[in-house]
Write an enzyme that holds these catalytic residues in place. Structure first.
Site, short mmCIF file in Angstrom:
data_model
loop_
_atom_site.label_atom_id
_atom_site.label_comp_id
_atom_site.label_asym_id
_atom_site.label_seq_id
_atom_site.Cartn_x
_atom_site.Cartn_y
_atom_site.Cartn_z
N CYS A 114 0.62 -0.82 -0.33
CA CYS A 114 0.31 0.00 -0.02
C CYS A 114 1.32 1.47 0.09
CB CYS A 114 -0.69 0.08 1.63
SG CYS A 114 -1.91 -1.35 1.35
N HIS A 250 -2.71 6.62 2.93
CA HIS A 250 -3.56 5.36 2.50
C HIS A 250 -5.18 5.42 3.27
CE1 HIS A 250 -4.09 1.51 1.28
NE2 HIS A 250 -4.21 0.95 2.46
N ASN A 280 -10.21 -0.42 0.46
CA ASN A 280 -8.98 -0.74 0.58
C ASN A 280 -8.54 -0.53 -0.63
OD1 ASN A 280 -6.22 -0.82 0.62
ND2 ASN A 280 -6.07 -1.09 3.05
#
Ligand code: COA
Length: 335
Positions: A114, A250, A280
């Site tokens: 990520c 993020h 996500n």
């Protein structure tokens, strides 16, 4: 040393929506729990025959259409992803061929989970600053639905698919103001997809072929690490938080972004995220949030954005950059 600037942005998400109500039919969960604990309302899921390279190509096409950009003189393609179509050839090589980018361009996939998109921007900046490259495509893209265990309620509520792309070009001025990279490999077993080896750090892994995560551990580590990392970025840039127009961490979980902003004493209203509508999306989450901000008329050229990625590895990466987007000449493709 040459300067570098971000001149164009594009994004793409698959059409199929997976809502919290849909998940209620699949596992023992409910909309209230998911919204309260994560802030996520829905995600996009790629078709069975739709892969990360397809999402990347669509995101770059969106960028080209909106900013009237050609990719004929791109000399490097960096794709940050944890879900490549296959181990090799790289997604970047597939994208080169798909978009007809000249064979003189370098192609490379980047594995930093990520944090991958910000790592990619950092690499693009270094390649341009050194004078070795002039026009770099940086793409963050993932199809996490393909490695998500839809019987595990603690992970399947989180993840979705998407792609975001930016063009980094050389210029007189350097708009990349400061960065911070870091890792803690001792936490590698807290979030993983097992592969050839069945252990990391001496810890036996579960080989399900799907993503495994200890959400609590990642949560605690990120909430501790990201605020410190942001301070490092600012120190290197000799900038203050007051100069940051938008903070784009993020999009893992809204309940992580809140305490991170609190610890930084940064206004939560100036944090941008893509998780409410996309979940996500790993390497795609930051460019998707940036592009949502542009599409919603919040983010403008000339503003300074502080991006901060974190995830498996454990890895983290932050960057303060002033946007120098070229004027848009076309309409964004609808998301
Ligand atoms: N629906 C309902 N209940 C659920 C649930 C769901 N989808 N998922 C877990 N629960 C239950 C658990 O079983 C547990 O029940 P118990 O108390 O009876 O044992 C309870 O909720 C609390 O579970 P816990 O795992 O402690 O919840 P949490 O508040 O830590 O939230 C995450 C879980 C995964 C949402 C959260 O830890 C998280 O987002 N972590 C960060 C993940 C991350 O950043 N990953 C980055 C990778 S890029």
């Amino acid at each position: 040393m040459k300067g570098a600037k971000i001149t164009a942005v594009g994004s793409y998400v698959p059409q199929r929506r997976l809502t919290n109500a849909d998940l209620e039919q699949m596992v023992d969960t409910n909309d209230e729990w998911i919204v309260q604990r994560t802030g996520i309302r829905e995600r996009r899921i790629s078709r069975e025959d739709e892969y990360t390279s397809d999402l990347c190509a669509a995101a770059v096409r969106d960028l080209m259409n909106r900013y009237g950009k050609s990719v004929q003189d791109v000399d490097m393609i960096l794709v940050a992803t944890s879900t490549p179509d296959m181990p090799f050839p790289s997604v970047a090589a597939i994208v080169q061929n798909r978009l007809g980018i000249p064979q003189t361009a370098g192609v490379l996939d980047l594995s930093a989970a990520c944090a991958g998109f910000v790592y990619g921007l950092h690499m693009a900046h270094a390649l341009i600053a050194s004078g070795m490259h002039h026009k770099v495509l940086v793409i963050g893209a993932d199809t996490l639905s393909k490695i998500t265990d839809y019987t595990d309620r603690s992970t399947c509520i989180l993840f979705g698919d998407g792609a975001g792309a930016v063009l980094v070009e050389s210029g007189e001025q350097d708009n990349f103001r400061g960065f911070n990279l870091g890792s803690d490999g001792s936490g590698g077993h807290h979030v993983y997809l097992s592969g050839l080896a069945d252990q990391v750090n001496g810890v036996q892994l579960t080989a399900t072929g799907k993503l495994v995560q200890n959400g609590r551990e990642v949560f605690k580590w990120a909430v501790r690490t990201v605020p410190q990392g942001v301070q490092q970025v600012l120190a290197k840039a000799e900038a203050s938080l007051a100069e940051v127009d938008w903070f784009i961490p993020h999009s893992a979980n809204l309940r992580m972004i809140e305490p991170i902003c609190e610890r930084l004493d940064y206004p939560f209203g100036q944090a941008l995220y893509s998780l409410e509508e996309f979940g996500n999306t790993s390497a795609a989450s930051i460019p998707l949030a940036l592009d949502l901000g542009i599409r919603q008329g919040k983010v403008h050229s000339g503003q300074q954005v502080l991006l901060y990625g974190f995830g498996a590895g454990l890895t983290h990466a932050g960057l303060l950059v002033r946007l120098s987007l070229d004027p848009q000449t076309g309409e964004p493709a609808p998301l």
